[in-house]
Each structure stands twice: as structure tokens, then as C-alpha cells.
Design a protein around this motif. Sequence first.
Motif, PDB file in Angstrom:
ATOM      1  N   GLU A  94     -16.897  70.876  -4.866  1.00  0.00           N
ATOM      2  CA  GLU A  94     -16.087  70.025  -5.993  1.00  0.00           C
ATOM      3  C   GLU A  94     -16.475  70.474  -7.391  1.00  0.00           C
ATOM      4  OE1 GLU A  94     -17.105  66.217  -4.275  1.00  0.00           O
ATOM      5  OE2 GLU A  94     -14.910  66.243  -3.642  1.00  0.00           O
ATOM      6  N   ILE A 104     -11.949  65.715 -10.412  1.00  0.00           N
ATOM      7  CA  ILE A 104     -11.772  66.667  -9.530  1.00  0.00           C
ATOM      8  C   ILE A 104     -10.398  67.180  -9.277  1.00  0.00           C
ATOM      9  CG2 ILE A 104     -12.430  67.944  -7.516  1.00  0.00           C
ATOM     10  CD1 ILE A 104     -14.973  65.873  -7.428  1.00  0.00           C
ATOM     11  N   ARG A 106      -8.103  69.638  -6.869  1.00  0.00           N
ATOM     12  CA  ARG A 106      -8.003  70.645  -5.824  1.00  0.00           C
ATOM     13  C   ARG A 106      -6.462  71.236  -5.558  1.00  0.00           C
ATOM     14  NH1 ARG A 106     -12.258  69.974  -1.226  1.00  0.00           N
ATOM     15  NH2 ARG A 106     -10.447  68.762  -0.594  1.00  0.00           N
ATOM     16  N   TYR A 107      -5.727  69.972  -5.915  1.00  0.00           N
ATOM     17  CA  TYR A 107      -4.264  70.240  -5.395  1.00  0.00           C
ATOM     18  C   TYR A 107      -3.420  70.021  -6.561  1.00  0.00           C
ATOM     19  CZ  TYR A 107      -6.026  69.340  -0.829  1.00  0.00           C
ATOM     20  OH  TYR A 107      -6.947  69.365   0.480  1.00  0.00           O
ATOM     21  N   ARG A 110      -2.420  66.132  -7.075  1.00  0.00           N
ATOM     22  CA  ARG A 110      -3.472  64.872  -6.750  1.00  0.00           C
ATOM     23  C   ARG A 110      -4.674  65.403  -7.620  1.00  0.00           C
ATOM     24  NH1 ARG A 110      -3.032  66.323  -0.810  1.00  0.00           N
ATOM     25  NH2 ARG A 110      -1.352  67.942  -1.680  1.00  0.00           N
ATOM     26  N   LEU A 112      -8.848  63.470  -8.216  1.00  0.00           N
ATOM     27  CA  LEU A 112      -9.733  62.746  -7.741  1.00  0.00           C
ATOM     28  C   LEU A 112     -10.645  62.178  -8.786  1.00  0.00           C
ATOM     29  CD1 LEU A 112     -10.802  62.115  -4.621  1.00  0.00           C
ATOM     30  CD2 LEU A 112     -12.796  63.280  -5.115  1.00  0.00           C
ATOM     31  N   ILE A 161      -6.820  59.261  -6.902  1.00  0.00           N
ATOM     32  CA  ILE A 161      -7.738  58.803  -5.979  1.00  0.00           C
ATOM     33  C   ILE A 161      -8.979  58.335  -6.727  1.00  0.00           C
ATOM     34  CG2 ILE A 161      -9.015  59.230  -4.030  1.00  0.00           C
ATOM     35  CD1 ILE A 161      -6.720  61.513  -3.365  1.00  0.00           C
ATOM     36  N   ARG A 192      -4.870  55.686  -5.136  1.00  0.00           N
ATOM     37  CA  ARG A 192      -5.536  55.506  -3.695  1.00  0.00           C
ATOM     38  C   ARG A 192      -6.857  54.973  -4.512  1.00  0.00           C
ATOM     39  NH1 ARG A 192      -5.094  60.462   0.381  1.00  0.00           N
ATOM     40  NH2 ARG A 192      -3.836  61.749  -1.080  1.00  0.00           N
ATOM     41  N   TYR A 281      -5.892  57.648   9.620  1.00  0.00           N
ATOM     42  CA  TYR A 281      -5.154  58.776   8.875  1.00  0.00           C
ATOM     43  C   TYR A 281      -5.738  60.016   9.105  1.00  0.00           C
ATOM     44  CZ  TYR A 281      -4.054  60.964   4.344  1.00  0.00           C
ATOM     45  OH  TYR A 281      -3.655  62.143   3.603  1.00  0.00           O
ATOM     46  N   TYR A 282      -7.183  60.172   8.795  1.00  0.00           N
ATOM     47  CA  TYR A 282      -8.030  61.526   9.096  1.00  0.00           C
ATOM     48  C   TYR A 282      -8.893  61.321  10.016  1.00  0.00           C
ATOM     49  CZ  TYR A 282      -5.557  64.373   5.393  1.00  0.00           C
ATOM     50  OH  TYR A 282      -4.643  64.929   4.788  1.00  0.00           O
ATOM     51  N   LYS A 331      -8.025  70.481   2.674  1.00  0.00           N
ATOM     52  CA  LYS A 331      -8.143  70.163   4.140  1.00  0.00           C
ATOM     53  C   LYS A 331      -6.966  70.609   5.225  1.00  0.00           C
ATOM     54  CE  LYS A 331      -9.487  65.825   2.223  1.00  0.00           C
ATOM     55  NZ  LYS A 331      -9.296  65.949   0.790  1.00  0.00           N
TER      56      LYS A 331
END
Length: 361
Positions: A94, A104, A106-107, A110, A112, A161, A192, A281-282, A331
Motif C-alpha cells: 500500500e 491509496i 491501486r485501481y 477506485r 481508498l 472507499i 464505500r 461479498y469476499y 485482488k
Amino acid sequence: MCRSLSQHRIDDTSHWRWQLTHAIARLEDLPPQYAPLLNSASPAACDLFPFAITPYYLSLIDPQDPRDPIARQCLPTAEELRNTHTAVFDPIDEERHTVLPGLIQRYPDRALLLLTGRCATYCRHCTRRAMGAGRIQPLTEARFQDALRYLRQHPEIRDVILSGGDPLLLDDEVIVEKVRSIRAIPSVDIIRIATRLPVTLPMRITPSLARQLAAHGPIYINTHFNHPRELTPEAIAACAAFVDAGIPVNNQSVLLKGVNDDPHTLAELLRGLLRARVRPYYLFMCDPVAGTAHFRVPLSRAMDLMDALRGKLSGLAIPTLVVDLPGGLGKIPVERNRVLRITQREVVYRAPDNREISWPV
Ligand SMILES: *Cc1c(COP(=O)(O)O)cnc(C)c1O
């Protein structure tokens, strides 16, 4: 059970502020009936990684059971001190993907945002545990404004998020104001909130907080139930407060040895979540973060567990098994391959009963 602040009395054990001020943060503060837990507790692990347990979460523990699944998630043990070859401090890199302090990415779509390092109860399996011990600072107002500017300048980010630590430990006015500011950015579709408070401090989730957040929707909650015994009436009421306000709740479990690594426990958890209107979800493989080797379940075993659930539980109850790859690569879902071969004329599938079934391409 859920009272507003104005009704809060200093001795009101059902108020979230009472729970926080009375959280156990030193092993010697465990009430006498929990003395049997001290046999397996480790003061050294308390020094190495953050430690706190709310009285509420503590009350879910059976102190007579040396393998209690709730205790295993929150009580520091000497197993955390074992130095294994997999021990790392930032398993999903991260730090490298931090674009601004606390932010952060990473996509592409999206981001965070870490609002605080604080949690009501510190999970022994936490991915950010090694960073949490003082490295995640509360996000200052100036840094929050920088993050807002970044989000405005990157309209490709559609999903923000809020995480930490636990962002819902902020006061109602503070968290609602942050959500309102993010909502004011036209390119943001959804916000989120990642919180374990429905599990460890459910009295924090009042209908009033849920309504104030929902006013700046669409908001989604991602929470973190790992064991069916965490689905108490209080926890179910916390989830209901969100859902009734129009905030969908999804669950991200971590597959943990000695907590939920058997099909019966998982099935009970997943069915209980659906009854609480929480969508699984996960199911995360435990990241190889320092001091968590004793929690890790082999991937083949994890896939066996998923096979045992699929077809026997409502499809809505089945989470996606995911591994968070090192290097911040993201992920990835892992599933046993059901397509045995594809030729020009046919596809050969492996049916749930293990037969090979041929079907047109
Ligand atoms: C997990 C994560 C997300 C969200 O991933 P989803 O698969 O969309 O739930 C976004 N950003 C970061 C940095 C993450 O770690």
C-alpha cells in the motif's frame, strides 16, 4: 439499545462512548472471569501490535474455551511472535500505491482513503496491523482537502472507499461532513465505508447515523463478520439500521484457521448474514502479514471449502474467494476450474458431482 448522545449517561454500558472508554487495552485489565485467557495471551505481542477489545466484543468470548473463535481474533498470543519467512509489514504494497498521505490508489476507478488508524477492537489478523501501530495517522483537515482536490482532478475515480482504522469511530458530524464533501464531487458515483463496528461496537451504528449518511448516498457499507457467534441481536440491529436507511451492507470475511475454516461454521455464518440482509461479498485469503502465519489456510483447502458450500447454500450466500496479490497488483478471484477442455465442437465441464459433462461450445 441504541441511544442518542443526549440520552447518554456516563454509566450507560450500552453507549458506544462508554464501550470505547472502557475498552481493554492492557492484558492486566481483563476482568477476573477472563483469567483463563491469560494462559495463552502474550504481553510481548501486545507491545508489537495494537491491542484493544471493547467490553461488548469481550462478552462474546467463552473464557472456558481455550480455542474460542472470538478470542482467537482479538487476544494477542505468542504465535504472533513467530518469525516466519512470509512475515512482511505491508503485504499488499500500500505504501507504494499511496498517491497522497492517506490516499491509496491501486485501481484506475477506485481510491481508498484512510481517515484514522484507530479501531474499537484490533484484529489479530489485520492486514494493516504492522502499519497501524502509530503509522496510520488521523487524516488532518489539510490532508483531507488535498485528497478532495486529487479526487476532483481525477474524475476517473468513481468509487471512494473510506477505511482506516475504522472511519465510523469519528463523531457523527465529522464523518457525515467528510461524506458530504466527497459527495459534492460530481465524478464520484459511490462512497464505500469499510467498518468492523457492526461486529465489535454495534451500538455505534444508530438509526440517526445511518439516516445522516444515507442522505449523501449512494453509500455502501463493507463490514467484516468472521464467525456466526458475532451475529448477535445487537450486531443484526446495527446492520438493519443501515439497510433500513437505504444503505446496502456487504461482508468481507477473512478465512482464518481455527476461526472459520470448516464448512459448517462458514455455512452458518453465510446463512446468518443473508438473514441479516447482509450480502457476503469476499472471503479473503489471510494476507501474509507479520505475526499471522498461524491463521493461514492453504489455498487448496480454501477451494475445498468453497466447493463444499456451492450448491448447498443459496447462491446469494456465496462470497468470492479472493487473494490480494503482493506488489499491490490487486485482488484476484480463485475458483477451481470447472472447464476441463474446450475443443472446436464441445466444452467438457466438471459437474458438481464430479462427472464430466460435454456441452456445445
Ligand atoms: C480492495 C481495494 C479496493 C476495492 O476493491 P474491490 O474489488 O472493488 O472491492 C480499492 N482500492 C484498494 C486500494 C483496495 O485495496
